[in-house]
Design an enzyme around this catalytic site. Structure first.
Site, PDB file in Angstrom:
ATOM      1  CE  LYS A  62      -4.177  -2.003   1.476  1.00 31.28           C
ATOM      2  NZ  LYS A  62      -5.089  -2.502   2.537  1.00 31.28           N
ATOM      3  CE  LYS A  88      -5.913  -9.114  -2.275  1.00 32.05           C
ATOM      4  NZ  LYS A  88      -5.986  -8.377  -0.741  1.00 32.05           N
ATOM      5  CE  LYS A 100     -13.886  -5.438   0.903  1.00 36.01           C
ATOM      6  NZ  LYS A 100     -12.726  -4.815   1.788  1.00 36.01           N
TER       7      LYS A 100
HETATM    8  P1  TYM Z   1     -10.664  -7.221   3.452  1.00 40.29           P
HETATM    9  O1  TYM Z   1     -11.907  -6.152   3.887  1.00 40.29           O
HETATM   10  O2  TYM Z   1      -9.606  -6.855   2.188  1.00 40.29           O
HETATM   11  O3  TYM Z   1     -11.211  -8.388   3.251  1.00 40.29           O
HETATM   12  C1  TYM Z   1     -12.135  -9.205   3.879  1.00 40.29           C
HETATM   13  C2  TYM Z   1     -11.996 -10.842   3.771  1.00 40.29           C
HETATM   14  O4  TYM Z   1     -11.956 -11.284   2.658  1.00 40.29           O
HETATM   15  C3  TYM Z   1     -10.844 -11.954   2.456  1.00 40.29           C
HETATM   16  N1  TYM Z   1     -10.389 -11.661   0.847  1.00 40.29           N
HETATM   17  C4  TYM Z   1     -10.169 -12.763  -0.085  1.00 40.29           C
HETATM   18  N2  TYM Z   1     -10.036 -14.217   0.236  1.00 40.29           N
HETATM   19  C5  TYM Z   1      -9.851 -14.815  -0.849  1.00 40.29           C
HETATM   20  N3  TYM Z   1      -9.714 -14.170  -1.915  1.00 40.29           N
HETATM   21  C6  TYM Z   1      -9.401 -13.075  -2.265  1.00 40.29           C
HETATM   22  N4  TYM Z   1      -9.227 -12.449  -3.289  1.00 40.29           N
HETATM   23  C7  TYM Z   1      -9.880 -12.375  -1.151  1.00 40.29           C
HETATM   24  N5  TYM Z   1      -9.924 -10.734  -0.948  1.00 40.29           N
HETATM   25  C8  TYM Z   1     -10.332 -10.503   0.497  1.00 40.29           C
HETATM   26  C9  TYM Z   1      -9.641 -11.426   3.214  1.00 40.29           C
HETATM   27  O5  TYM Z   1      -8.635 -12.189   3.412  1.00 40.29           O
HETATM   28  C10 TYM Z   1     -10.613 -11.226   4.665  1.00 40.29           C
HETATM   29  O6  TYM Z   1     -10.568 -12.397   5.303  1.00 40.29           O
HETATM   30  N6  TYM Z   1      -7.836  -6.347   7.689  1.00 40.29           N
HETATM   31  C11 TYM Z   1      -8.959  -7.105   7.151  1.00 40.29           C
HETATM   32  C12 TYM Z   1     -10.111  -6.645   7.783  1.00 40.29           C
HETATM   33  C13 TYM Z   1     -10.023  -6.923   9.349  1.00 40.29           C
HETATM   34  C14 TYM Z   1     -10.118  -8.190   9.845  1.00 40.29           C
HETATM   35  C15 TYM Z   1     -10.092  -7.921  11.494  1.00 40.29           C
HETATM   36  C16 TYM Z   1     -10.156  -9.410   9.423  1.00 40.29           C
HETATM   37  C17 TYM Z   1      -9.913  -5.839  10.517  1.00 40.29           C
HETATM   38  N7  TYM Z   1      -9.646  -6.070  11.644  1.00 40.29           N
HETATM   39  C18 TYM Z   1      -9.921  -8.805  12.322  1.00 40.29           C
HETATM   40  C19 TYM Z   1     -10.114 -10.525  10.505  1.00 40.29           C
HETATM   41  C20 TYM Z   1      -9.938 -10.237  11.798  1.00 40.29           C
HETATM   42  C21 TYM Z   1      -9.083  -6.739   5.658  1.00 40.29           C
HETATM   43  O7  TYM Z   1      -8.724  -5.732   5.215  1.00 40.29           O
HETATM   44  O8  TYM Z   1     -10.013  -7.454   4.976  1.00 40.29           O
END
Ligand code: TYM
Length: 335
Positions: A117, A199, A202
């Protein structure tokens, strides 16, 4: 919260930066739904994480409702799980501050998402972006979490949370449960349809290769028709065929079959037909979800009630851990 078979705690969160896409569903949400029947689940819209990158406030506000409506539409159930918005529970920020003081600069610097990032947004490498993993650790550790359903890209952050928790526990005395990740057997990393080596995210620049949960049928079909494949014609799951393997994974998840069954079903089919079928099955799967989403979005009062009820429970649970932590580090408890 309903009585469940186990008292183990499950925690996960999604940040409302960009709209929810198939990778989120397959990597995390699907397991989050499944685990509700077995464990005590706590799920968050992680809005505080969203402001670590540049944000339009109106978009963040809209997406927070969007995410909550989608949580309900996909089957997260407020009768079974605690559903809330992160900024409604100040203990997340409070514990994050303490954890910052038990996390080394070097450890945080090694986080690949921070490095990625920072490269992508050199104009906004803020302290929040650097401390993002300790806020995430606080999210998890506040609830004495046993299991964290996530995709592969969050594994390194979870490992940091484990390290910090272990360090704190051994410096003071057992305070935090050490959490384990739960990853999907298939689809821990769903790829962008136009770049199967990257990957699906969003906020990808390559948005034509990202299928959002709220995309309409035509858009979904168009995206699948354009999906990158390769130059032979075998529909098999293999490391050297990332495009086809990704499509097979998506198909098997949404069609409820195994990869092997999907391979058999498409043996001899053309890539064009295969992509059409994958698109159709995603459209079919998402249709009732989108209808429910529309219903909930028309009932914002209901969404706000869910947010309030969830935050009240979360604050109560979070406070138990936070007061323990404050006592251990030597803060005087207010009268
Ligand atoms: P975030 O919002 O980017 O993504 C949410 C969840 O989706 C999973 N994910 C994917 N899994 C498989 N293939 C993909 N292409 C893909 N893109 C996203 C992510 O692994 C995630 O599980 N930092 C985290 C949010 C967060 C969080 C937490 C998660 C904040 N606090 C505590 C678990 C526990 C995040 O940005 O996920």
């Amino acid at each position: 919260m309903e009585t469940t078979q186990s008292n183990k705690i499950v925690y996960s969160a999604l940040k409302p930066t960009g709209d929810l896409q198939l990778g989120n569903y397959i990597g995390a949400l699907k397991n989050m739904i499944r685990l509700q029947d077995e464990y005590r689940c706590i799920y968050t819209v992680a809005d505080m994480h969203s402001i670590t990158v540049d944000n339009v406030p109106a978009d963040l506000r809209r997406r927070t409702y969007d995410f909550m409506a989608l949580f309900l539409a996909i089957g997260l159930d407020p009768e079974k799980s605690v559903l809330f918005v992160q900024s409604h529970v100040p203990q997340h920020a409070e514990l994050a501050w303490v954890l910052n003081c038990y996390t080394q600069f070097g450890e945080a610097s090694r986080m690949t998402q921070f490095k990625d990032k920072s490269l992508k947004h050199p104009e906004n490498i803020n302290l929040g972006l650097f401390a993002y993993p300790t806020l995430m650790a606080a999210d998890i550790l506040l609830y004495q979490t046993d299991y964290v359903p996530i995709g592969k890209d969050q594994k390194q952050h979870l490992e940091l949370a484990r390290d910090v928790a272990q360090r704190f526990n051994s410096k003071y005395s057992p305070t935090f449960v050490i959490p384990d990740g739960i990853f999907p057997k298939q689809g821990a990393k769903i790829s962008n349809l136009l770049d199967p080596t990257a990957k699906m995210g969003k906020t990808d620049d390559n948005a034509g290769g990202v299928v959002f949960l709220l995309d309409d049928a035509d858009t979904i079909m168009r995206k699948f028709k354009r999906a990158v494949t390769d130059c032979d014609h075998d529909i098999v799951f293999r490391e050297d065929k990332p495009g086809i393997s990704n499509l097979l994974t998506i198909y098997s998840v949404f069609n409820g079959t195994t990869i092997e069954e999907a391979e058999k079903e498409f043996a001899g089919a053309s890539y064009a037909d295969f992509k059409l079928k994958v698109g159709e099955c995603v459209v079919e799967y998402l249709k009732p979800i989108q209808e429910k989403y529309d219903y909930y979005m028309k009932n914002k009062d209901y969404l706000e009630d869910i947010m309030k009820k969830g935050a009240d429970t979360a604050r109560y649970l979070a406070n138990k851990t936070l007061s323990k932590v404050y006592r251990k580090v030597g803060f005087v408890q207010p009268k």
